[in-house]
Design an enzyme around this catalytic site. Structure first.
Site, PDB file in Angstrom:
ATOM      1  N   ASN A   9       0.833  -1.349  -0.035  1.00  0.00           N
ATOM      2  CA  ASN A   9       0.053  -0.092  -0.013  1.00  0.00           C
ATOM      3  C   ASN A   9       0.825   1.289   0.112  1.00  0.00           C
ATOM      4  O   ASN A   9       1.570   1.687   1.153  1.00  0.00           O
ATOM      5  CB  ASN A   9      -0.963   0.050   1.357  1.00  0.00           C
ATOM      6  CG  ASN A   9      -1.771   1.156   1.376  1.00  0.00           C
ATOM      7  OD1 ASN A   9      -1.685   2.130   0.806  1.00  0.00           O
ATOM      8  ND2 ASN A   9      -3.042   0.900   2.000  1.00  0.00           N
ATOM      9  N   LYS A  12       0.320   4.198   2.565  1.00  0.00           N
ATOM     10  CA  LYS A  12       0.918   3.762   3.840  1.00  0.00           C
ATOM     11  C   LYS A  12       2.217   4.043   3.959  1.00  0.00           C
ATOM     12  O   LYS A  12       2.873   4.710   5.057  1.00  0.00           O
ATOM     13  CB  LYS A  12       0.577   2.197   4.290  1.00  0.00           C
ATOM     14  CG  LYS A  12      -0.816   2.028   4.857  1.00  0.00           C
ATOM     15  CD  LYS A  12      -0.868   0.698   5.252  1.00  0.00           C
ATOM     16  CE  LYS A  12      -2.246   0.156   5.562  1.00  0.00           C
ATOM     17  NZ  LYS A  12      -2.065  -1.099   6.315  1.00  0.00           N
ATOM     18  N   ASP A  68      -1.391  -4.282  11.093  1.00  0.00           N
ATOM     19  CA  ASP A  68      -2.681  -4.630  10.847  1.00  0.00           C
ATOM     20  C   ASP A  68      -3.885  -4.000  11.966  1.00  0.00           C
ATOM     21  O   ASP A  68      -3.532  -3.746  13.000  1.00  0.00           O
ATOM     22  CB  ASP A  68      -2.887  -6.322  11.288  1.00  0.00           C
ATOM     23  CG  ASP A  68      -3.703  -7.068  10.435  1.00  0.00           C
ATOM     24  OD1 ASP A  68      -4.317  -6.672   9.392  1.00  0.00           O
ATOM     25  OD2 ASP A  68      -4.458  -8.043  10.926  1.00  0.00           O
ATOM     26  N   PHE A 148     -12.149   5.871   4.541  1.00  0.00           N
ATOM     27  CA  PHE A 148     -12.390   4.610   4.056  1.00  0.00           C
ATOM     28  C   PHE A 148     -13.145   3.760   5.021  1.00  0.00           C
ATOM     29  O   PHE A 148     -13.155   4.098   6.165  1.00  0.00           O
ATOM     30  CB  PHE A 148     -11.222   4.205   3.329  1.00  0.00           C
ATOM     31  CG  PHE A 148     -10.253   3.525   4.299  1.00  0.00           C
ATOM     32  CD1 PHE A 148      -9.321   4.521   5.240  1.00  0.00           C
ATOM     33  CD2 PHE A 148     -10.237   2.345   4.629  1.00  0.00           C
ATOM     34  CE1 PHE A 148      -8.612   4.237   6.114  1.00  0.00           C
ATOM     35  CE2 PHE A 148      -9.001   1.843   5.667  1.00  0.00           C
ATOM     36  CZ  PHE A 148      -8.399   2.782   6.357  1.00  0.00           C
ATOM     37  N   TYR A 150     -14.876   1.847   7.653  1.00  0.00           N
ATOM     38  CA  TYR A 150     -15.923   2.032   8.401  1.00  0.00           C
ATOM     39  C   TYR A 150     -15.901   3.361   8.949  1.00  0.00           C
ATOM     40  O   TYR A 150     -16.929   3.874   9.842  1.00  0.00           O
ATOM     41  CB  TYR A 150     -15.903   1.248   9.702  1.00  0.00           C
ATOM     42  CG  TYR A 150     -16.047  -0.270   9.418  1.00  0.00           C
ATOM     43  CD1 TYR A 150     -17.141  -1.127   9.518  1.00  0.00           C
ATOM     44  CD2 TYR A 150     -14.780  -1.064   9.045  1.00  0.00           C
ATOM     45  CE1 TYR A 150     -17.312  -2.334   9.187  1.00  0.00           C
ATOM     46  CE2 TYR A 150     -14.665  -2.171   9.028  1.00  0.00           C
ATOM     47  CZ  TYR A 150     -15.848  -2.907   8.633  1.00  0.00           C
ATOM     48  OH  TYR A 150     -15.969  -4.294   8.482  1.00  0.00           O
ATOM     49  N   ASP A 151     -15.063   4.581   8.439  1.00  0.00           N
ATOM     50  CA  ASP A 151     -15.146   6.073   8.701  1.00  0.00           C
ATOM     51  C   ASP A 151     -16.443   6.756   8.798  1.00  0.00           C
ATOM     52  O   ASP A 151     -16.737   7.442   9.890  1.00  0.00           O
ATOM     53  CB  ASP A 151     -14.254   6.567   7.813  1.00  0.00           C
ATOM     54  CG  ASP A 151     -12.622   6.472   8.120  1.00  0.00           C
ATOM     55  OD1 ASP A 151     -12.387   6.035   9.368  1.00  0.00           O
ATOM     56  OD2 ASP A 151     -11.993   6.975   7.393  1.00  0.00           O
ATOM     57  N   HIS A 176      -6.045   5.186  15.509  1.00  0.00           N
ATOM     58  CA  HIS A 176      -5.484   4.207  16.079  1.00  0.00           C
ATOM     59  C   HIS A 176      -3.816   4.019  15.264  1.00  0.00           C
ATOM     60  O   HIS A 176      -3.020   3.684  15.913  1.00  0.00           O
ATOM     61  CB  HIS A 176      -6.098   2.974  15.829  1.00  0.00           C
ATOM     62  CG  HIS A 176      -6.868   2.894  14.379  1.00  0.00           C
ATOM     63  ND1 HIS A 176      -7.424   4.148  13.764  1.00  0.00           N
ATOM     64  CD2 HIS A 176      -6.826   2.150  13.339  1.00  0.00           C
ATOM     65  CE1 HIS A 176      -8.066   3.617  12.603  1.00  0.00           C
ATOM     66  NE2 HIS A 176      -7.606   2.590  12.477  1.00  0.00           N
ATOM     67  N   ARG A 177      -3.916   4.330  14.076  1.00  0.00           N
ATOM     68  CA  ARG A 177      -2.763   4.198  13.217  1.00  0.00           C
ATOM     69  C   ARG A 177      -1.680   5.016  13.461  1.00  0.00           C
ATOM     70  O   ARG A 177      -0.616   4.869  13.586  1.00  0.00           O
ATOM     71  CB  ARG A 177      -3.060   4.245  11.581  1.00  0.00           C
ATOM     72  CG  ARG A 177      -2.142   3.598  10.857  1.00  0.00           C
ATOM     73  CD  ARG A 177      -2.651   3.277   9.438  1.00  0.00           C
ATOM     74  NE  ARG A 177      -4.020   2.624   9.206  1.00  0.00           N
ATOM     75  CZ  ARG A 177      -5.171   2.891   9.024  1.00  0.00           C
ATOM     76  NH1 ARG A 177      -5.376   4.219   9.079  1.00  0.00           N
ATOM     77  NH2 ARG A 177      -6.232   2.055   8.890  1.00  0.00           N
TER      78      ARG A 177
HETATM   79  P1  IMP Z   1      -5.639  -2.527   7.416  1.00  0.00           P
HETATM   80  O1  IMP Z   1      -5.068  -3.695   8.299  1.00  0.00           O
HETATM   81  O2  IMP Z   1      -4.998  -1.350   7.866  1.00  0.00           O
HETATM   82  O3  IMP Z   1      -5.657  -3.048   6.115  1.00  0.00           O
HETATM   83  O4  IMP Z   1      -7.259  -2.447   7.734  1.00  0.00           O
HETATM   84  C1  IMP Z   1      -8.295  -3.714   7.822  1.00  0.00           C
HETATM   85  C2  IMP Z   1      -9.451  -3.307   7.458  1.00  0.00           C
HETATM   86  O5  IMP Z   1      -9.881  -2.581   8.712  1.00  0.00           O
HETATM   87  C3  IMP Z   1     -10.030  -2.087   6.416  1.00  0.00           C
HETATM   88  O6  IMP Z   1      -9.909  -2.702   5.258  1.00  0.00           O
HETATM   89  C4  IMP Z   1     -10.961  -1.578   7.008  1.00  0.00           C
HETATM   90  O7  IMP Z   1     -12.101  -2.332   6.840  1.00  0.00           O
HETATM   91  C5  IMP Z   1     -10.969  -1.526   8.586  1.00  0.00           C
HETATM   92  N1  IMP Z   1      -9.997  -0.194   8.932  1.00  0.00           N
HETATM   93  C6  IMP Z   1      -8.983  -0.287   9.466  1.00  0.00           C
HETATM   94  N2  IMP Z   1      -8.514   1.182   9.775  1.00  0.00           N
HETATM   95  C7  IMP Z   1      -9.565   1.765   9.543  1.00  0.00           C
HETATM   96  C8  IMP Z   1      -9.976   3.181   9.430  1.00  0.00           C
HETATM   97  O8  IMP Z   1      -8.954   4.275   9.852  1.00  0.00           O
HETATM   98  N3  IMP Z   1     -11.073   3.691   9.086  1.00  0.00           N
HETATM   99  C9  IMP Z   1     -11.954   2.691   8.480  1.00  0.00           C
HETATM  100  N4  IMP Z   1     -11.887   1.527   8.572  1.00  0.00           N
HETATM  101  C10 IMP Z   1     -10.677   0.903   8.963  1.00  0.00           C
END
Ligand code: IMP
Length: 194
Positions: A9, A12, A68, A148, A150-151, A176-177
């Protein structure tokens, strides 16, 4: 020091490059000629992040990290959690995922939820885990155009707008990120000192 971020990605990668000190050079999987999609077969965020970091560590012998994330809803015992991307189906469709959350909650008054990110880092022989959590509530309508996943249905605590309404600038300071990344960067700074 070269650090591999075990992701394809590019968003990221770019986001992280802006945050890390200049003596770290961040490379993606594509940069190291790894075109494989590493399978996320774990049943927790910790397991999936570790699987990805270990894959690079053992295959390439390089310093690396991976992340993750997922949405954890109290009334659903932490679901969709590690299955957030493919909650409704393998199609990873955001609309369907949101509908499934609403169906499962069925208007439950307990709307508490949290987004959680786990970063697994392999600096030496051990894997170190770093976590970031943002708590909030689920709403039963979609609000906002940004973001994106569930935002549009998640309102972080102390705010009255969804992540999709708040926009990237605010989201990227409280998410969280962002919090997991900050913990990870503190870990990197310790590494530099040791
Ligand atoms: P990833 O591990 O960052 O790819 O997140 C896995 C999944 O969690 C994403 O495809 C979303 O469905 C959900 N998700 C993770 N972070 C977010 C966010 O910041 N906003 C909304 N959905 C999130």
């Amino acid at each position: 020091m070269k650090l591999i971020f075990a992701t394809h990605n590019q968003n990221k990668i770019e986001e992280l490059k802006k945050l890390v000190p200049s003596h770290f050079s961040i490379l993606s999987l594509t940069d190291i000629n790894c075109h494989k999609e590493i399978e996320e077969t774990g049943s927790t965020l910790e397991e999936n992040a570790t699987i990805k970091a270990n894959f690079i560590k053992y295959k390439y012998g390089l310093h690396c990290f991976s992340d993750d994330s997922g949405l954890e809803i109290d009334a659903l015992n932490g679901a969709p959690g590690v299955y957030s991307a493919r909650y409704a189906s393998e199609a990873k469709n955001n609309e369907e995922n949101i509908k499934k959350v609403w169906e499962k909650l069925k208007g439950n008054p307990n709307t508490k939820a949290q987004f959680r990110t786990v970063i697994a880092a392999s600096f030496d022989k051990n894997i170190q885990l770093f976590e970031g959590i943002v708590k909030g509530n689920i709403i039963f309508e979609k609000r906002g155009q940004g973001g994106f996943g569930y935002d549009p249905i998640f309102i972080p605590e102390s705010y009255n707008k969804t992540f999709a309404e708040l926009g990237d600038t605010i989201k990227n300071t409280i998410s969280h990120r962002a919090l997991a990344t900050q913990n990870f960067l503190n870990g990197l700074n310790q590494l530099k000192k040791s």
